[in-house]
Design a protein around this motif. Structure first.
Motif, PDB file in Angstrom:
ATOM      1  N   GLN A  31      12.908   6.002   5.086  1.00  0.00           N
ATOM      2  CA  GLN A  31      11.796   6.842   5.546  1.00  0.00           C
ATOM      3  C   GLN A  31      10.494   6.047   5.528  1.00  0.00           C
ATOM      4  N   ASP A  32      10.285   5.248   4.471  1.00  0.00           N
ATOM      5  CA  ASP A  32       9.112   4.371   4.439  1.00  0.00           C
ATOM      6  C   ASP A  32       9.189   3.320   5.542  1.00  0.00           C
ATOM      7  N   ALA A  33      10.393   2.775   5.757  1.00  0.00           N
ATOM      8  CA  ALA A  33      10.554   1.695   6.737  1.00  0.00           C
ATOM      9  C   ALA A  33      10.179   2.160   8.140  1.00  0.00           C
ATOM     10  N   ALA A  93      -0.710   9.878  -1.078  1.00  0.00           N
ATOM     11  CA  ALA A  93      -0.851  10.944  -0.080  1.00  0.00           C
ATOM     12  C   ALA A  93       0.183  10.871   1.037  1.00  0.00           C
ATOM     13  N   HIS A  94       0.967   9.784   1.099  1.00  0.00           N
ATOM     14  CA  HIS A  94       1.914   9.682   2.208  1.00  0.00           C
ATOM     15  C   HIS A  94       3.192  10.477   1.947  1.00  0.00           C
ATOM     16  N   VAL A  95       3.395  10.871   0.694  1.00  0.00           N
ATOM     17  CA  VAL A  95       4.670  11.483   0.312  1.00  0.00           C
ATOM     18  C   VAL A  95       5.021  12.717   1.153  1.00  0.00           C
ATOM     19  N   ARG A 125      18.220   5.984   1.933  1.00  0.00           N
ATOM     20  CA  ARG A 125      17.610   6.980   2.825  1.00  0.00           C
ATOM     21  C   ARG A 125      16.124   7.111   2.530  1.00  0.00           C
ATOM     22  N   PHE A 126      15.760   7.122   1.243  1.00  0.00           N
ATOM     23  CA  PHE A 126      14.362   7.247   0.835  1.00  0.00           C
ATOM     24  C   PHE A 126      13.558   6.043   1.344  1.00  0.00           C
ATOM     25  N   LEU A 127      14.080   4.838   1.110  1.00  0.00           N
ATOM     26  CA  LEU A 127      13.375   3.634   1.562  1.00  0.00           C
ATOM     27  C   LEU A 127      13.303   3.584   3.089  1.00  0.00           C
ATOM     28  N   LEU A 175       0.835  -1.204   0.000  1.00  0.00           N
ATOM     29  CA  LEU A 175       0.000   0.000   0.000  1.00  0.00           C
ATOM     30  C   LEU A 175       0.870   1.255   0.000  1.00  0.00           C
ATOM     31  N   GLY A 176       2.034   1.172   0.614  1.00  0.00           N
ATOM     32  CA  GLY A 176       2.954   2.308   0.602  1.00  0.00           C
ATOM     33  C   GLY A 176       3.435   2.656  -0.802  1.00  0.00           C
ATOM     34  N   LEU A 177       3.397   1.680  -1.712  1.00  0.00           N
ATOM     35  CA  LEU A 177       3.806   1.954  -3.101  1.00  0.00           C
ATOM     36  C   LEU A 177       2.715   2.687  -3.878  1.00  0.00           C
ATOM     37  N   VAL A 189       5.998  11.634   4.743  1.00  0.00           N
ATOM     38  CA  VAL A 189       7.064  10.650   4.971  1.00  0.00           C
ATOM     39  C   VAL A 189       8.382  11.061   4.317  1.00  0.00           C
ATOM     40  N   HIS A 190       8.301  11.522   3.064  1.00  0.00           N
ATOM     41  CA  HIS A 190       9.529  11.811   2.308  1.00  0.00           C
ATOM     42  C   HIS A 190       9.802  13.315   2.346  1.00  0.00           C
ATOM     43  N   ASN A 191      10.556  13.725   3.361  1.00  0.00           N
ATOM     44  CA  ASN A 191      10.760  15.159   3.584  1.00  0.00           C
ATOM     45  C   ASN A 191      12.207  15.598   3.395  1.00  0.00           C
TER      46      ASN A 191
HETATM   47 FE   LIG Z   1       7.145   6.123   0.183  1.00  0.00          FE
END
Ligand SMILES: [Fe+2]
Length: 308
Positions: free
Chosen positions: A248-250, A129-131, A244-246, A123-125, A134-136
């Protein structure tokens, strides 16, 4: 987050709970490790099974006692494995490799292991709306002001594809490509997000995958391919940025997993429509694999709008 959908044939209803088919389809390809010729046997995990991958030649082989229950192949510099026991005739979504253009080379490889639920990770993929939450990182999102974003979704083989309708770009890093770029983001079962960026003389494919290593444990991978071989020397830096990007999701996935209840997931509004489509596509795949029928894509062409 807000969501005001433009006319769409199948809008997400507010507060809709979905009885999901949880877990990873087994008759489908997942990346398990990098393809390394003559690198010696490697142990990998898939669906809770420990498997041994050897690669004496161009194609990987599984050498375990139950190796006939599994099938391995190499593509995109990765070894991909799927379970075939009892499902030899089951329809499996094609690998994203079949779409990659031959002059594109890999410029980034990142992997992060996460203790989380498989479906939550997928679902994170698809969750657009999570961007902003989460990805700041500065190179990904420098403007804290929220904007209304509009995307057109169409069904694509074993999933759906989004094309942005907005003139602005979300991430400063996209400006490096140029203003005449086109960006499309495909989700393909079982768990691949494939982003294509095209501009004058520039093409990039950004692939993110989820591998179900064991119950409650997944591996997130990010691979970037580009038609600019001059970027290959930058692979260590790009791969570090990818990790680093992944990561943030983790962090979010592990927080969600530790606070998860046992109820059905709750979806509300246009930003969650892709999540509903994910479950609908997975049900359609399992039905096709169970009956031998063709995959009947449940996604309707739609325009979704939300604030990001
Ligand atoms: Fe993400």
């Amino acid at each position: 987050m807000i969501g005001d959908a433009a006319p769409t044939p199948a809008p997400a209803r507010a507060g809709r709970r979905v009885a999901s088919h949880r877990g990873a389809p087994e008759a489908a390809w997942y990346p398990v490790c990098r393809a390394v010729r003559k690198g010696g046997p490697r142990r990998v995990m898939l669906h809770g099974h420990a498997l041994t991958v050897d690669q004496p030649g161009t194609m990987p082989e599984l050498t375990d006692a139950d190796a006939e229950d599994w099938q391995a192949t190499a593509a995109l510099g990765m070894v991909w494995v799927r379970r075939v026991a009892g499902m030899e005739q089951a329809t499996a979504p094609p690998l994203p490799a079949e779409d990659l253009e031959p002059d594109m080379v890999r410029v980034c490889y990142s992997r992060v292991r996460v203790a989380t639920d498989y479906d939550q990770a997928v679902l994170g993929l698809v969750d657009p709306a999570h961007v902003p939450m989460v990805h700041n990182s500065w190179w990904w999102r420098s403007d804290p002001v929220r904007k209304v974003k509009t995307k057109q979704y169409t069904p694509s083989p074993f999933g759906f594809t989004a094309v942005s309708c907005d003139a602005f770009a979300s991430a400063p890093v996209y400006d490096l490509v140029g203003q005449d770029r086109s960006v499309s983001i495909e989700f393909r079962l079982p768990s691949a997000r494939v982003e294509y960026v095209r501009s004058k003389g520039f093409r990039l494919c950004n692939l993110t995958t989820v591998t179900p290593e064991a119950d409650g444990r997944i591996a997130l991978r990010n691979l970037i391919f580009c038609n600019q071989p001059l970027l290959v020397p930058a692979q260590p830096v790009l791969s570090w940025l990818g990790r680093r990007f992944l990561s943030q999701d983790a962090v979010i996935l592990e927080t969600l997993d530790s606070e998860a209840d046992t109820g059905s997931p709750l979806f509300a509004g246009p930003p969650d429509q892709p999540s509903l489509w994910y479950y609908a596509c997975k049900r359609a795949l399992l039905k096709a694999q169970g009956t031998g029928a063709a995959f009947d894509n449940p996604v309707e062409p739609s325009i979704l709008r939300w604030r990001t």
